[in-house]
Scaffold this motif. Structure first.
Motif, PDB file in Angstrom:
ATOM      1  N   ILE A   1       0.825  -1.079  -0.182  1.00 28.51           N
ATOM      2  CA  ILE A   1       0.003  -0.172  -0.059  1.00 28.51           C
ATOM      3  C   ILE A   1       0.806   1.330   0.056  1.00 28.51           C
ATOM      4  N   ILE A   2       0.588   2.118  -0.777  1.00 26.14           N
ATOM      5  CA  ILE A   2       1.413   3.312  -1.033  1.00 26.14           C
ATOM      6  C   ILE A   2       0.177   4.532  -0.579  1.00 26.14           C
ATOM      7  N   ARG A   3       0.342   5.183   0.277  1.00 23.94           N
ATOM      8  CA  ARG A   3      -0.448   6.304   0.574  1.00 23.94           C
ATOM      9  C   ARG A   3       0.076   7.483  -0.140  1.00 23.94           C
ATOM     10  N   SER A   4      -0.630   8.284  -0.970  1.00 29.35           N
ATOM     11  CA  SER A   4       0.217   9.625  -1.606  1.00 29.35           C
ATOM     12  C   SER A   4      -0.732  10.686  -1.532  1.00 29.35           C
ATOM     13  N   MET A   5      -0.303  11.840  -1.555  1.00 32.72           N
ATOM     14  CA  MET A   5      -0.820  13.294  -1.552  1.00 32.72           C
ATOM     15  C   MET A   5      -0.180  14.053  -2.899  1.00 32.72           C
ATOM     16  N   PRO A   6      -0.839  13.860  -3.625  1.00 35.10           N
ATOM     17  CA  PRO A   6      -0.496  14.962  -4.903  1.00 35.10           C
ATOM     18  C   PRO A   6      -1.254  16.095  -4.656  1.00 35.10           C
ATOM     19  N   ASN A   7      -0.983  16.895  -5.800  1.00 33.01           N
ATOM     20  CA  ASN A   7      -2.193  18.083  -5.820  1.00 33.01           C
ATOM     21  C   ASN A   7      -2.542  18.131  -7.587  1.00 33.01           C
ATOM     22  N   THR A   8      -3.538  19.012  -7.877  1.00 30.67           N
ATOM     23  CA  THR A   8      -4.113  19.099  -8.955  1.00 30.67           C
ATOM     24  C   THR A   8      -3.064  19.452 -10.100  1.00 30.67           C
ATOM     25  N   SER A   9      -2.056  20.143  -9.677  1.00 28.10           N
ATOM     26  CA  SER A   9      -0.946  20.776 -10.764  1.00 28.10           C
ATOM     27  C   SER A   9      -0.305  19.291 -11.321  1.00 28.10           C
ATOM     28  N   ALA A  10      -0.776  18.018 -11.058  1.00 30.01           N
ATOM     29  CA  ALA A  10      -0.507  16.968 -11.733  1.00 30.01           C
ATOM     30  C   ALA A  10      -0.808  17.038 -13.292  1.00 30.01           C
ATOM     31  N   ALA A  11      -2.026  17.594 -13.382  1.00 31.42           N
ATOM     32  CA  ALA A  11      -2.556  17.694 -14.820  1.00 31.42           C
ATOM     33  C   ALA A  11      -1.484  18.485 -15.928  1.00 31.42           C
ATOM     34  N   VAL A  12      -0.784  19.263 -15.323  1.00 33.87           N
ATOM     35  CA  VAL A  12       0.270  20.016 -16.125  1.00 33.87           C
ATOM     36  C   VAL A  12       1.637  19.581 -15.756  1.00 33.87           C
ATOM     37  N   GLY A  13       1.760  18.501 -15.041  1.00 34.21           N
ATOM     38  CA  GLY A  13       3.116  17.884 -14.680  1.00 34.21           C
ATOM     39  C   GLY A  13       3.841  18.710 -13.650  1.00 34.21           C
ATOM     40  N   LYS A  14       3.081  19.473 -12.883  1.00 31.11           N
ATOM     41  CA  LYS A  14       3.706  20.199 -11.825  1.00 31.11           C
ATOM     42  C   LYS A  14       3.171  19.879 -10.256  1.00 31.11           C
ATOM     43  N   SER A  15       2.739  18.497 -10.140  1.00 28.26           N
ATOM     44  CA  SER A  15       2.161  18.231  -8.915  1.00 28.26           C
ATOM     45  C   SER A  15       3.490  18.111  -7.815  1.00 28.26           C
ATOM     46  N   ALA A  16       3.111  18.379  -6.563  1.00 27.64           N
ATOM     47  CA  ALA A  16       4.153  18.209  -5.555  1.00 27.64           C
ATOM     48  C   ALA A  16       3.519  17.009  -4.803  1.00 27.64           C
ATOM     49  N   THR A  17       4.226  15.809  -4.993  1.00 31.11           N
ATOM     50  CA  THR A  17       3.492  14.684  -4.351  1.00 31.11           C
ATOM     51  C   THR A  17       4.496  13.945  -3.087  1.00 31.11           C
ATOM     52  N   ALA A  18       3.748  13.552  -2.094  1.00 28.29           N
ATOM     53  CA  ALA A  18       4.574  12.903  -1.169  1.00 28.29           C
ATOM     54  C   ALA A  18       3.959  11.626  -1.163  1.00 28.29           C
ATOM     55  N   ILE A  19       4.736  10.431  -0.743  1.00 33.58           N
ATOM     56  CA  ILE A  19       4.057   9.425  -0.576  1.00 33.58           C
ATOM     57  C   ILE A  19       4.469   8.639   0.802  1.00 33.58           C
ATOM     58  N   ALA A  20       3.838   7.547   1.384  1.00 30.42           N
ATOM     59  CA  ALA A  20       4.237   6.964   2.571  1.00 30.42           C
ATOM     60  C   ALA A  20       4.097   5.655   2.116  1.00 30.42           C
ATOM     61  N   LEU A  21       4.761   4.594   2.565  1.00 30.17           N
ATOM     62  CA  LEU A  21       4.806   3.319   2.282  1.00 30.17           C
ATOM     63  C   LEU A  21       4.538   2.215   3.406  1.00 30.17           C
TER      64      LEU A  21
END
Length: 280
Positions: free
Chosen positions: A123-143
């Motif tokens: 399980i990988i818990r993630s917190m991206p943001n909507t800037s993913a749509a333009v390739g600019k998300s800031a995403t943190a993941i926890a495992l």
């Protein structure tokens, strides 16, 4: 990446078709992190939304939950957090030894997901943001402990394809949610105020918009090149008796900095409160 393993294209299924799911699909398909022909999206009821995503990105839709999840290798949980329990119940029987669960669900902890699934699972818990749509998300993941080194790298590769990706301890996810998960909305909030002020000062809508966008882009680049030293950059353009000083003085009088700090902390507190709803 998740798209291949031993020369075999892996099947990725998005459960939920909201704005965050679309942002990640758009970025991942454009970058090649996922392949459209083996990326599926499903939700509980909104077939029109599924058709829209399929038409725009070339992904697969129109399948019932059972057909979509059959032999899925990567399952992305993108439903509303309140539907987490039902969603996890629905996927439990489709999880196999190589399955990877990627959760986009704000506030839903790994412990809750593990107990709901009831079997060992990466399980990988993630917190991206909507800037993913333009390739600019800031995403943190926890495992969780079942995530292998290869799966970890694949997740970093996936989220790097849509922006910045970093790994954090799960205990930091509330802070991540407050800073970067909700962060774009704070910037848009400031941009709204700048737009209104510019127009009230006599600029036409499009001129004000263009100036604000370029100003934000330039400021972001300057922050990046100066290793994020925001205070130093601000001081460098705040000349005594100048226009910037007049604005900053007014912001200080209205306690804008303190209000932003309080807002970010309240977002973290709300994330923590939401998380308490998903503890056994």
């Amino acid at each position: 990446m998740f798209r291949q393993q031993g020369g075999i294209t892996l099947k990725a299924v998005f459960i939920g078709a909201g704005s965050m799911a679309e942002a990640i699909i758009a970025g991942a398909i454009t970058s090649g992190a996922l392949q459209a022909e083996n990326t599926y999206v499903t939700n509980r009821a909104n077939n029109e939304r599924l058709k829209e995503l399929a038409a725009q990105y070339g992904i697969q839709s129109g399948y019932d939950m059972e057909s979509a999840l059959n032999n899925a290798d990567v399952i992305v949980l993108a439903m509303k957090p309140k539907d987490a329990a039902a969603g996890l119940e629905a996927i439990r029987s489709y999880i196999h030894n190589g399955s990877v669960i990627i959760s986009l669900l704000a506030g839903v902890g790994i412990d809750f997901m593990e107990k709901a699934i009831g079997k060992p699972c990466a399980i990988i818990r993630s917190m991206p943001n909507t800037s993913a749509a333009v390739g600019k998300s800031a995403t943190a993941i926890a495992l969780n402990k079942h995530v292998t080194a290869g799966q970890h790298k694949a997740a970093i590769d996936l989220f790097t394809a849509i922006g910045l990706a970093i790994t954090v301890d799960e205990s930091q996810m509330d802070a991540v949610t407050a800073v970067s998960g909700s962060g774009p909305a704070y910037i848009y909030y400031v941009a709204e105020a700048m737009q209104t002020s510019g127009e009230e000062l006599g600029l036409d809508h499009e001129t004000a918009k263009a100036l604000i966008i370029q100003t934000l882009l330039g400021a972001a680049d300057m922050l990046s090149e100066s290793n994020g030293q925001a205070a130093s950059l601000r001081k460098a353009i705040t000349s005594a008796g100048g226009t910037t000083e007049a604005a900053i003085r007014t912001f200080d009088e209205w306690h804008v900095k303190e209000a932003i700090e309080a807002g970010v902390k309240e977002a973290a507190a709300q994330s923590k409160r939401l998380g308490l709803s998903y503890k056994h």
